[in-house]
Design a protein around this motif. Structure first.
Motif, PDB file in Angstrom:
ATOM      1  N   LEU A  78      30.203  -0.688  -7.329  1.00  0.00           N
ATOM      2  CA  LEU A  78      30.891  -0.567  -8.610  1.00  0.00           C
ATOM      3  C   LEU A  78      30.255   0.541  -9.458  1.00  0.00           C
ATOM      4  O   LEU A  78      30.954   1.402 -10.009  1.00  0.00           O
ATOM      5  CB  LEU A  78      30.801  -1.916  -9.330  1.00  0.00           C
ATOM      6  CG  LEU A  78      31.635  -2.167 -10.575  1.00  0.00           C
ATOM      7  CD1 LEU A  78      33.108  -1.978 -10.295  1.00  0.00           C
ATOM      8  CD2 LEU A  78      31.357  -3.584 -11.077  1.00  0.00           C
ATOM      9  N   PHE A  82      31.779   4.723 -10.485  1.00  0.00           N
ATOM     10  CA  PHE A  82      31.865   5.402 -11.781  1.00  0.00           C
ATOM     11  C   PHE A  82      31.130   6.736 -11.757  1.00  0.00           C
ATOM     12  O   PHE A  82      31.642   7.751 -12.228  1.00  0.00           O
ATOM     13  CB  PHE A  82      31.298   4.506 -12.885  1.00  0.00           C
ATOM     14  CG  PHE A  82      32.311   3.575 -13.500  1.00  0.00           C
ATOM     15  CD1 PHE A  82      33.270   4.056 -14.370  1.00  0.00           C
ATOM     16  CD2 PHE A  82      32.301   2.223 -13.205  1.00  0.00           C
ATOM     17  CE1 PHE A  82      34.215   3.211 -14.947  1.00  0.00           C
ATOM     18  CE2 PHE A  82      33.230   1.369 -13.767  1.00  0.00           C
ATOM     19  CZ  PHE A  82      34.187   1.860 -14.644  1.00  0.00           C
ATOM     20  N   ARG A  86      33.458   9.954 -12.501  1.00  0.00           N
ATOM     21  CA  ARG A  86      33.487  10.324 -13.919  1.00  0.00           C
ATOM     22  C   ARG A  86      32.412  11.371 -14.223  1.00  0.00           C
ATOM     23  O   ARG A  86      31.220  11.049 -14.261  1.00  0.00           O
ATOM     24  CB  ARG A  86      33.294   9.104 -14.819  1.00  0.00           C
ATOM     25  CG  ARG A  86      34.571   8.303 -15.007  1.00  0.00           C
ATOM     26  CD  ARG A  86      34.427   7.318 -16.139  1.00  0.00           C
ATOM     27  NE  ARG A  86      34.254   7.944 -17.436  1.00  0.00           N
ATOM     28  CZ  ARG A  86      35.225   8.453 -18.192  1.00  0.00           C
ATOM     29  NH1 ARG A  86      36.476   8.436 -17.743  1.00  0.00           N
ATOM     30  NH2 ARG A  86      34.975   8.981 -19.366  1.00  0.00           N
ATOM     31  N   HIS A  94      27.433  -3.619 -16.788  1.00  0.00           N
ATOM     32  CA  HIS A  94      28.354  -4.687 -16.410  1.00  0.00           C
ATOM     33  C   HIS A  94      27.818  -6.002 -16.968  1.00  0.00           C
ATOM     34  O   HIS A  94      26.652  -6.338 -16.763  1.00  0.00           O
ATOM     35  CB  HIS A  94      28.482  -4.761 -14.882  1.00  0.00           C
ATOM     36  CG  HIS A  94      29.176  -5.980 -14.362  1.00  0.00           C
ATOM     37  ND1 HIS A  94      30.330  -6.478 -14.927  1.00  0.00           N
ATOM     38  CD2 HIS A  94      28.872  -6.808 -13.323  1.00  0.00           C
ATOM     39  CE1 HIS A  94      30.713  -7.557 -14.245  1.00  0.00           C
ATOM     40  NE2 HIS A  94      29.846  -7.777 -13.284  1.00  0.00           N
ATOM     41  N   LYS A 130      41.265  -0.693 -18.431  1.00  0.00           N
ATOM     42  CA  LYS A 130      42.097  -1.148 -17.314  1.00  0.00           C
ATOM     43  C   LYS A 130      41.661  -2.532 -16.852  1.00  0.00           C
ATOM     44  O   LYS A 130      40.477  -2.762 -16.591  1.00  0.00           O
ATOM     45  CB  LYS A 130      41.969  -0.162 -16.145  1.00  0.00           C
ATOM     46  CG  LYS A 130      42.778  -0.525 -14.904  1.00  0.00           C
ATOM     47  CD  LYS A 130      44.251  -0.258 -15.115  1.00  0.00           C
ATOM     48  CE  LYS A 130      45.042  -0.457 -13.819  1.00  0.00           C
ATOM     49  NZ  LYS A 130      46.474  -0.175 -13.999  1.00  0.00           N
ATOM     50  N   LEU A 132      41.463  -4.953 -13.952  1.00  0.00           N
ATOM     51  CA  LEU A 132      41.541  -4.997 -12.495  1.00  0.00           C
ATOM     52  C   LEU A 132      41.669  -6.443 -12.029  1.00  0.00           C
ATOM     53  O   LEU A 132      41.254  -7.364 -12.739  1.00  0.00           O
ATOM     54  CB  LEU A 132      40.291  -4.361 -11.878  1.00  0.00           C
ATOM     55  CG  LEU A 132      40.088  -2.876 -12.182  1.00  0.00           C
ATOM     56  CD1 LEU A 132      38.780  -2.392 -11.562  1.00  0.00           C
ATOM     57  CD2 LEU A 132      41.255  -2.044 -11.673  1.00  0.00           C
ATOM     58  N   VAL A 146      37.942   1.099  -8.695  1.00  0.00           N
ATOM     59  CA  VAL A 146      37.512   2.049  -9.728  1.00  0.00           C
ATOM     60  C   VAL A 146      37.754   3.480  -9.255  1.00  0.00           C
ATOM     61  O   VAL A 146      38.229   4.331 -10.010  1.00  0.00           O
ATOM     62  CB  VAL A 146      36.028   1.834 -10.093  1.00  0.00           C
ATOM     63  CG1 VAL A 146      35.514   2.964 -10.980  1.00  0.00           C
ATOM     64  CG2 VAL A 146      35.846   0.487 -10.784  1.00  0.00           C
ATOM     65  N   ARG A 147      37.439   3.763  -7.993  1.00  0.00           N
ATOM     66  CA  ARG A 147      37.691   5.100  -7.460  1.00  0.00           C
ATOM     67  C   ARG A 147      39.182   5.443  -7.521  1.00  0.00           C
ATOM     68  O   ARG A 147      39.561   6.600  -7.731  1.00  0.00           O
ATOM     69  CB  ARG A 147      37.181   5.211  -6.029  1.00  0.00           C
ATOM     70  CG  ARG A 147      35.667   5.171  -5.919  1.00  0.00           C
ATOM     71  CD  ARG A 147      35.195   5.213  -4.466  1.00  0.00           C
ATOM     72  NE  ARG A 147      33.774   4.945  -4.381  1.00  0.00           N
ATOM     73  CZ  ARG A 147      32.818   5.856  -4.585  1.00  0.00           C
ATOM     74  NH1 ARG A 147      33.166   7.098  -4.876  1.00  0.00           N
ATOM     75  NH2 ARG A 147      31.547   5.523  -4.498  1.00  0.00           N
ATOM     76  N   ARG A 153      39.364   6.335 -16.511  1.00  0.00           N
ATOM     77  CA  ARG A 153      38.970   5.276 -17.445  1.00  0.00           C
ATOM     78  C   ARG A 153      37.449   5.164 -17.503  1.00  0.00           C
ATOM     79  O   ARG A 153      36.778   5.186 -16.464  1.00  0.00           O
ATOM     80  CB  ARG A 153      39.569   3.931 -17.020  1.00  0.00           C
ATOM     81  CG  ARG A 153      41.094   3.900 -16.884  1.00  0.00           C
ATOM     82  CD  ARG A 153      41.783   4.097 -18.235  1.00  0.00           C
ATOM     83  NE  ARG A 153      43.224   4.145 -18.095  1.00  0.00           N
ATOM     84  CZ  ARG A 153      44.036   3.087 -18.289  1.00  0.00           C
ATOM     85  NH1 ARG A 153      43.515   1.921 -18.618  1.00  0.00           N
ATOM     86  NH2 ARG A 153      45.335   3.224 -18.152  1.00  0.00           N
ATOM     87  N   VAL A 156      36.539  -0.714 -17.443  1.00  0.00           N
ATOM     88  CA  VAL A 156      37.461  -1.617 -16.753  1.00  0.00           C
ATOM     89  C   VAL A 156      37.034  -3.052 -17.025  1.00  0.00           C
ATOM     90  O   VAL A 156      35.881  -3.322 -17.360  1.00  0.00           O
ATOM     91  CB  VAL A 156      37.499  -1.373 -15.224  1.00  0.00           C
ATOM     92  CG1 VAL A 156      37.935   0.053 -14.910  1.00  0.00           C
ATOM     93  CG2 VAL A 156      36.158  -1.689 -14.576  1.00  0.00           C
TER      94      VAL A 156
END
Length: 216
Positions: A78, A82, A86, A94, A130, A132, A146-147, A153, A156
Motif C-alpha cells: 500500500l 503511493f 505520486r 494509514h 476515493k 476503495l 492504489v496504482r 488521489r 483513499v
C-alpha cells in the motif's frame, strides 16, 4: 543530530500523538517517510503507534531492500503504491480511525468523493478521497487498487478498514489524515440533519484559489 535521526524522532512523535488522541489503537496503523537518499523509514509490523522506537524503524534503501531495523508493516504494498505513483510523495500514513471507518459503512456514500463538502480544509488538504472496496489486511490487491488510480488521489479510504494519506512530508500527511477523520466525524454527527454543505461554486472557488488536485 543527523537529518535521518530527526526524521525518525519526528515519525515516532507524530505517531504517538495520533495514538494518544485515539486516532488509531492497539497495534493498528502504519507510517512511512522518504529519507534524503531516496530510501524509506517504515513502522515495523505489530507495533503500536504509542510506543514506536526510532532506532527500530524498518529502513529500506533506494532500491527497496531492507537494510536495517525490524520487519516492516504487512501493508508495505500500500505504501509502495503511493510512492511509485505520486510524484513528490514524502510520507504515507494509514490509520484505523473510528469515524472514517463508520462513514465508509454508510450505504449512500459516494465512492468517488468519499467526504461530503462540509469544510474548506478537507478539500484543501485532501482533494477528492476515493473509497476503495474491502480487502483482507495485507492483501497486495490494495496496492494494486492504489496504482490503478495512476497517482490522481493523495488519499483513499479502505472500506471497513481505515484511511491512507500521502503527503509531501510526514507532518503534512499526518495533518491531512486528521482532517479526513475530523470531516468523517462531522458527517456522522450531521447524518439525518438537513445540514448546509458547501455549494458546488464554493468548492470550485476553493479548488481554484488553493490549486487543489480535483479530478473531474
Amino acid at each position: 543530530m543527523t537529518d535521518e535521526t530527526k526524521l525518525r524522532e519526528q515519525m515516532c512523535l507524530l505517531a504517538k500523538s495520533l495514538f494518544d488522541r485515539g486516532l488509531t489503537g492497539g497495534s493498528t496503523g502504519n507510517i512511512s517517510a522518504r529519507t534524503a537518499d531516496g530510501g524509506l523509514l517504515v513502522s515495523p509490523t505489530g507495533t503500536s503507534f504509542g510506543r514506536l522506537d526510532p532506532a527500530r524503524l524498518s529502513h529500506f534503501d533506494a532500491s527497496g531492500t531492507l537494510i536495517r531495523g525490524d520487519a516492516p508493516t504487512k501493508e508495505m504494498p500500500l505504501h509502495s503504491a503511493f510512492y511509485d505513483t505520486r510524484k513528490g510523495a514524502g510520507a504515507v500514513v494509514h490509520l484505523h480511525s473510528c469515524h472514517s471507518v463508520a462513514w465508509s459503512m454508510m450505504p449512500d456514500v459516494d465512492p468517488d468523493n468519499f467526504l461530503p463538502p462540509m469544510t474548506p480544509y478537507a478539500i484543501m488538504k485532501l482533494g477528492k478521497v476515493k473509497l476503495l472496496p474491502f480487502f483482507l489486511p495485507g492483501d497486495p490487491a490494495m496496492g494494486a487498487a492504489v496504482r490503478g488510480l495512476a497517482g490522481k488521489r493523495s488519499a483513499v479510504m479502505l472500506a471497513n478498514h481505515g484511511p491512507v494519506v500521502a503527503g509531501k512530508d510526514v507532518e503534512a500527511a499526518c495533518n491531512a489524515i486528521e482532517e479526513l477523520e475530523d470531516t468523517a466525524r462531522l458527517a456522522m454527527l450531521m447524518r439525518g440533519f438537513d445540514a448546509n454543505m458547501l455549494s458546488a461554486q464554493q468548492v470550485s472557488d476553493l479548488v481554484t484559489q488553493f490549486d487543489v488536485e480535483w479530478d473531474a
